[in-house]
Design an enzyme around this catalytic site. Structure first.
Site, PDB file in Angstrom:
ATOM      1  N   ASP A 634       0.827  -1.208   0.000  1.00  0.00           N
ATOM      2  CA  ASP A 634       0.000   0.000   0.000  1.00  0.00           C
ATOM      3  C   ASP A 634       0.862   1.259   0.000  1.00  0.00           C
ATOM      4  OD1 ASP A 634      -2.271   1.560   0.069  1.00  0.00           O
ATOM      5  OD2 ASP A 634      -3.126   0.631   1.861  1.00  0.00           O
ATOM      6  N   ASP A 704     -11.048   2.133  -2.639  1.00  0.00           N
ATOM      7  CA  ASP A 704     -11.486   1.966  -1.248  1.00  0.00           C
ATOM      8  C   ASP A 704     -13.001   1.943  -1.159  1.00  0.00           C
ATOM      9  OD1 ASP A 704      -9.129   1.586   0.003  1.00  0.00           O
ATOM     10  OD2 ASP A 704      -8.863   3.651   0.673  1.00  0.00           O
TER      11      ASP A 704
HETATM   12  C1  GLA Z   1      -5.803   1.842   2.165  1.00  0.00           C
HETATM   13  C2  GLA Z   1      -6.268   0.634   1.408  1.00  0.00           C
HETATM   14  C3  GLA Z   1      -7.265  -0.141   2.223  1.00  0.00           C
HETATM   15  C4  GLA Z   1      -6.645  -0.550   3.521  1.00  0.00           C
HETATM   16  C5  GLA Z   1      -6.155   0.691   4.246  1.00  0.00           C
HETATM   17  C6  GLA Z   1      -5.401   0.335   5.486  1.00  0.00           C
HETATM   18  O1  GLA Z   1      -6.789   2.775   2.312  1.00  0.00           O
HETATM   19  O2  GLA Z   1      -6.817   1.026   0.205  1.00  0.00           O
HETATM   20  O3  GLA Z   1      -7.711  -1.263   1.518  1.00  0.00           O
HETATM   21  O4  GLA Z   1      -5.589  -1.420   3.263  1.00  0.00           O
HETATM   22  O5  GLA Z   1      -5.299   1.454   3.430  1.00  0.00           O
HETATM   23  O6  GLA Z   1      -4.912   1.448   6.126  1.00  0.00           O
END
Ligand code: GLA
Length: 915
Positions: A634, A704
Site C-alpha cells: 500500500d 477503497d
Molecule cells: C488503504 C487501502 C485499504 C486498507 C487501508 C489500510 O486505504 O486502500 O484497503 O488497506 O489502506 O490502512
C-alpha cells in the site's frame, strides 16, 4: 473488422530488394508480416506491422522523422511517400507547371512527370516561364508517354463521370487520362479564377498541393507530422522534448543518422536504474531503433519502437545519450509522440475520478489548444490515469478507429493532446515536465518510460481487447500470467485496526468453511498501530495483538487449508514511529520548512540508496519470517513538499522520477527474491492503478469504495484498459461502509465475479444461510473465473450512458464459453428494458444459455407487489435455452429486471464443444 485469417497473415507478392530489416527477399513471396519491420532503404521509409495494423514513418529531406500513417495494415509494396509533407524542388516544378497550364491547351503528349527528373535550375526556369507565358503552348518539361492501358481502364472505370463531361472534354481536345486530369486542373483553375484566387490547385498530386506549395505557405512548420517534434524552431506545437545546453541554447535539431532492426525487444537495462517494461521473445516482436543526432553538438537520441505480432500494439520509448563534453539539461522528454492528420472531429477519451470514485470514462471533443491529463502527485493518482485515446468523432463501443496510449509508469505523467491551427492533433505521453529537470552528464543516458500505442478499428471494445491481451501476455509477472489469484478474505473492513489473533483466527475458520482460499491480514498488525496516526516504519509484530507472531499465525491459517498474506505500507513512515525517531532525515522534505503531515505520515526518501536498501532488507526479513504467499503493498499518500536533502540543490528536479525509480528497484529486488509471493499493489484504494505497477503485481486494489453499485462504475471504466483479472474486486458487507447502500448478496457477487474476487467483510457475523449462499458463489467463481480472466471482455450496457443499467460479458473463444451478467441500478416500473444483445459469439455456432442464479422475487400479478417466490424465477422463462450465436447477438436476451439491484447472470456454452 478484418477477418481473422487476414489478420494473421498478409501475403506479399513482390517485396523489392530494398526492403531490408526482416530479411525479406524477392524469393520469399509469402511473408508473414505481423510483428515485423519493413524498411525501404532507398526511401528511408519504415513500416511497422503489428497483428493487423501498421505504423509508418520516413526520414524527410532534412533528416527529421516524419510520421506517415497509423491504421489498418497496408501492403508493403504500396508507395507511401506521397503521404509526406516534405518540401522539395520537385513540387515547385509541379506547381509551376500547373500554373502554366492555366490557359494552355492540353496536348496528349505533353505530360507532366511526377518524378523528380530534370535539374532544379530547369524547374526554376519553368516557374519563371509560367509567369511570362501563360498563353503559350505546352510546358517545356520532361515528358512521359501515357500508358494506353492505364488510360483505357481508368476511363472505363469512370465511365459515368467521363460521360457527364464528354462535351467539355471533347471541346478541349482531350484524348486520354492525363488530359482528363489536366482538364480537371483547368476546371479548378477557372473556378478559382472566378473567385479571384489566382493559383490553380494541382489537385491530382496531393503531395504537391498539401506539402510544398500550399502547405509551406499556408500552414508553416506545424504542417508536418513528426515522430519527435522539436521546439524553438518555428514549430509551436507542444514539443516532444525540451533540452538546454551549457551555453543556454535550446535549439535542438535532431536529425536522422542511422537505424537498426533487432529481433525481439532489447531490455531497458541502460536506464538510470530499471524501468518496468513489456516482455516478449524474439519470435513475438521486432524492434527498430532510429538514431538521431544533433550534428554540431553530437547529442544522440534513439527512438525505439517494438512491434508485437499477436497484438495491434507498439511499445515506444526514447533514449538520450549525452555524447557531448558538456552537461545537457533535460526539461521534457515524451515517451511517444503521434501526430494525426485532421479528422472531421477529434475526441479525446481518458479515465478520471477521485478517491473512492476512480477511473470514470470521459470523452470530450478537442478544439484548438492543448488538453493535458496529468498527475503531479508522485503517484499516477486517483484523479487521472496514464492513458489517453483519440478517435475520429465520438468514440463508439464497437466500431470506429481508436488510437490508445498508455504509459508504463507509476509517477508523475502527462498526456497532451494539442490541436494546432490547421486542425491536426499531436498526442503524446511521458513523464510530467512539471517539477522535472534532469542534468545529463557527458556519457550519461536518460531513458524514458515505455509508452504503449494500441490501434483498434473496432471501437473501444477492440482497444480494450488489445490492451487486455498485451498486459496479460506481455506485462504481468510471468509466473502469474496464467493463474487465477486464490479467493481471499481481507481483514480491513472486517476488523480495521483490531487485528488480534482471536479476531483473525475466527475470521479464518469461518472463511475456510465457505471455501475461501487465502487470508490477508491488513493494516494494524505491527508496531503500536491502533489507528492511522502511528507506527508506519515499525515493521515488527505487535505482540499484544499477535502474541504468537506471524510465523505461527501463518501456520495456523495454513492448517485450515488457506494461504496467508500480509499488508505493508513500506514507502511511508509515521512521525510517531521508532524509524522516524532514528532517521528523521530519511523523509522527503525541505529541512527549513515545517513539513505538513496531516495524517502524521511522511514519505520516505526513496531516491536514497540506503533507504532503498533498508526497505529491501526490512521487507525481506518479514517475508522470510513466515509462510507469506501474498503481499498487499500500500501507499496511502501523495507526495507533497518535494525535496530530498540527499540530492544536490541544483538537481531537485530529479527527485520525483528518482523516487519512482527507487520504488521500482525495491519492488524489482523483492519480487525476484520472492517469486512465489503474489503482490497486490494499492494506493489509498486505486491511486496507483497503472501499467508500471502491473509489471510487479498481477492485480491492484481497485478502490477503497467497495459498494457494489459504485464498483459497477469504477470497474466499467477500469476495464477500458485493464483486464478483469487485475481488478481486485471484493464482496463487502451491507450496509456498505462507504455509502451505507444495501444490495443483495447475488448483486455484490456478480460485480466481484468480473474481477479478482475476494471478501471484505466480517464473515463471522453473516447468517448460516448466507454462508451457504457464499459457498455456492465461490464455487461458481472458481468455475467461471478462467473464462473471465482469459476471455474477451465486452461492455454490453454502459451504466454512465444508460444510467439505470449495466451489463458485462466475457467470451473465451478457445473454450467456446461465455459469462454474462446484467444489473438494474434504478428501476423504472412499467417500462421494459431492451433485449440484451450479446457480442463476440460465432454467429454459426449453437449455444446453450443457462441462467446461473435464478431470482427469488417476482411481481404478484394480483397485487402488483414484488414478493419472494417459493419457486426459482428464470428471466428467460426457463433455466436454459438453445440459440445460435447469430440469434443471441441480433435478437438478444429479453431479460426482465424489475427492482433496484435486480440482476441476471448466464453461462453460455458452444453446444458442439465437449465439456
Ligand atoms: C488503504 C487501502 C485499504 C486498507 C487501508 C489500510 O486505504 O486502500 O484497503 O488497506 O489502506 O490502512
Amino acid at each position: 473488422m478484418v477477418p481473422e485469417a487476414e489478420q494473421a497473415t498478409m501475403v506479399v507478392d513482390d517485396v523489392g530488394p530494398r526492403n531490408v530489416g526482416i530479411e525479406v527477399s524477392t524469393e520469399e513471396r509469402n511473408v508473414r508480416l505481423t510483428g515485423t519491420v519493413v524498411v525501404d532503404e532507398g526511401a528511408k521509409l519504415f513500416r511497422l506491422y503489428s497483428k493487423s495494423s501498421m505504423y509508418a514513418f520516413c526520414v524527410d529531406p532534412v533528416g527529421r522523422i516524419e510520421h506517415l500513417y497509423w491504421g489498418k495494415a497496408l501492403p508493403p509494396t504500396d508507395e507511401l511517400t506521397y503521404l509526406s509533407f516534405s518540401q522539395g524542388p520537385a513540387k515547385l516544378q509541379r506547381a509551376a507547371v500547373a500554373k502554366k497550364y492555366l490557359r494552355a491547351k492540353p496536348s496528349a503528349t505533353a505530360l507532366v512527370s511526377n518524378d523528380a527528373s530534370g535539374s532544379d535550375t530547369e524547374r526554376g526556369n519553368d516557374l519563371a516561364d509560367s509567369d511570362s507565358s501563360m498563353d503559350g503552348g505546352p510546358p517545356n518539361c520532361s515528358e512521359r508517354a501515357p500508358s494506353p492501358q492505364r488510360v483505357e481502364s481508368a476511363l472505363a472505370e469512370d465511365d459515368s463521370s467521363a460521360g457527364a463531361h464528354r462535351d467539355t472534354i471533347n471541346a478541349l481536345g482531350i484524348n486520354n487520362l492525363q488530359d482528363l486530369l489536366d482538364a480537371g486542373s483547368i476546371f479548378r483553375a477557372q473556378i478559382d479564377t472566378s473567385t479571384n484566387i489566382k493559383c490553380p490547385l494541382p489537385w491530382e498530386n496531393p503531395r504537391t498541393f498539401l506539402g510544398e506549395w500550399a502547405g509551406a505557405a499556408t500552414f508553416g512548420k506545424p504542417a508536418k507530422l513528426l515522430e519527435f517534434g522539436e521546439g524553438n524552431t518555428g514549430d509551436y506545437r507542444s514539443p516532444s522534448f525540451e533540452l538546454q545546453f551549457h551555453d543556454g541554447g535550446r535549439v535542438c535539431p535532431f536529425r536522422y543518422r542511422s537505424h537498426r532492426v533487432i529481433p525481439g525487444k532489447p531490455s531497458m537495462k541502460n536506464a538510470n536504474g530499471t524501468l518496468p517494461e513489456l516482455h516478449t521473445n524474439a519470435k513475438d516482436a521486432t524492434t527498430v531503433v532510429v538514431t538521431l543526432v544533433i550534428e554540431k553538438s553530437f547529442l544522440e537520441c534513439d527512438l525505439v519502437y517494438t512491434v508485437f505480432s499477436d497484438i495491434d500494439a507498439i511499445a515506444r520509448r526514447v533514449v538520450l545519450r549525452n555524447t557531448t563534453i558538456h552537461p545537457v539539461l533535460v526539461e521534457k522528454l515524451m515517451s511517444a509522440t503521434v501526430d494525426f492528420h485532421t479528422f472531421d472531429s477529434f475526441f479525446l477519451t481518458h479515465l478520471s475520478g477521485s478517491w473512492a470514485n476512480e477511473r470514470g470514462i470521459v470523452s470530450k471533443e478537442l478544439s484548438m489548444g492543448r488538453v493535458c491529463i496529468e498527475s503531479c502527485r508522485g503517484t499516477s493518482s486517483h484523479q487521472h490515469n496514464p492513458f489517453a485515446a483519440l478517435s475520429a468523432g465520438q468514440p463508439r463501443e464497437e466500431d470506429g478507429e481508436v488510437y490508445g496510449m498508455a504509459l508504463v509508469y507509476s509517477g508523475n505523467f502527462v498526456a497532451e493532446a494539442d490541436m494546432c491551427e490547421n486542425g491536426r492533433v499531436r498526442l503524446q505521453m511521458g513523464i510530467n515536465p512539471t517539477n522535472f529537470e534532469w542534468e545529463l552528464q557527458p556519457n550519461e543516458i536518460f531513458e524514458s518510460p515505455e509508452c504503449v500505442l494500441v490501434f483498434s478499428d473496432s471501437g473501444l471494445t477492440g482497444m480494450s481487447h488489445q490492451f487486455h491481451n498485451l498486459f496479460r501476455n506481455h506485462l504481468f509477472p510471468k509466473q502469474f500470467q496464467d493463474t487465477v489469484c486464490p479467493v481471499l478474505i481481507n481483514t480491513w473492513e472486517a476488523m480495521y485496526f483490531d487485528t488480534t489473533y482471536a479476531n483473525v483466527m475466527s475470521l479464518a475458520k469461518r472463511a475456510a468453511k465457505s471455501g475461501v482460499e487465502m487470508l490477508v491480514v491488513d493494516d494494524g498488525w505491527f508496531g503500536a498501530r491502533d489507528d492511522a496516526t502511528s507506527s508506519l516504519g515499525d515493521w515488527y509484530v505487535n505482540n499484544e495483538k499477535l502474541p504468537e507472531g506471524l510465523a505461527m499465525l501463518a501456520k495456523n491459517i495454513n492448517d485450515l487449508g488457506m494461504h496467508f498474506g500480509l499488508w505493508v505500507e513500506p514507502e511511508l513512515v509515521s512521525q510517531k514511529s521508532r524509524l522516524y525517531q532514528a532517521h528523521p532525515d530519511w523523509i522527503l522534505h525541505k529541512p527549513d520548512i515545517d513539513k505538513d503531515s496531516a495524517d502524521g505520515d511522511f514519505v520516505l526518501d526513496l531516491t536514497r540508496t540506503d533507504v532503498q536498501k533498508y526497505l529491501i532488507e526490512c521487507m525481506s526479513s518479514i517475508f522470510e519470517s513466515a509462510n507469506i504467499e501474498y503481499v498487499k503493498w500500500d501507499m496511502n499518500s501523495h507526495i507533497t513538499e518535494i525535496y530530498s536533502d540527499h540530492v544536490a540543490p541544483s538537481a531537485q528536479g530529479k527527485v520525483y522520477h528518482q523516487y519512482c525509480m527507487g520504488l521500482y528497484r525495491v519492488l524489482r529486488t523483492l519480487t525476484s527474491r520472492f517469486p512465489r509471493i503474489r503482490f497486490e499493489t494499492c494506493c489509498g484504494g486505486g491511486g496507483r492503478f497503472d501499467a508500471g505497477m502491473l509489471h510487479y503485481s498481477p492485480q491492484i486494489w481497485t478502490s477503497d469504495n467497495t459498494d457494489a453499485t459504485s464498483r459497477l462504475f469504477i470497474q466499467h471504466g477500469t476495464s477500458l484498459l485493464y483486464p478483469p483479472s487485475c481488478i481486485s474486486a471484493h464482496i463487502s458487507s451491507v450496509p456498505n461502509h462507504q455509502t451505507l447502500r444495501i444490495s443483495s448478496f447475488k448483486y455484490r457477487f456478480l460485480v466481484s465475479l468480473f474481477g479478482s474476487l475476494g471478501l471484505e467483510l466480517n464473515i463471522t457475523t453473516i447468517e448460516e444461510e448466507e454462508c451457504a449462499e457464499l459457498s455456492m458463489y465461490l464455487q461458481l467463481y472458481k468455475a467461471l473465473s478462467p473464462i473471465i480472466h482469459e476471455g474477451d471482455f465486452y461492455r454490453l450496457w454502459n451504466p454512465v450512458e444508460q444510467k439505470q443499467r449495466c451489463a458485462w460479458m466475457s467470451y473465451h473463444q478457445g473454450r467456446g464459453e461465455a459469462v454474462v451478467a446484467a444489473f438494474l441500478l434504478t428501476s423504472d416500473p412499467g417500462h421494459y428494458l431492451p433485449r440484451l444483445r450479446l457480442k463476440g459469439l460465432d454467429p454459426a455456432a449453437t449455444y446453450q444459455v443457462e441462467e446461473i442464479i435464478p431470482s427469488t422475487a417476482a411481481h404478484n400479478v394480483q397485487t402488483g407487489r414484488i414478493e419472494a417466490c417459493p419457486a426459482p424465477i428464470y428471466k428467460l422463462g426457463k433455466k436454459s435455452i438453445t440459440a445460435s450465436g447469430r440469434t443471441l447477438m441480433n435478437a438478444g436476451l429479453p431479460i426482465h429486471l424489475i427492482y433496484d439491484g435486480d440482476t441476471a447472470a448466464f453461462y453460455i456454452r458452444d453446444s458442439a464443444r465437449k465439456m
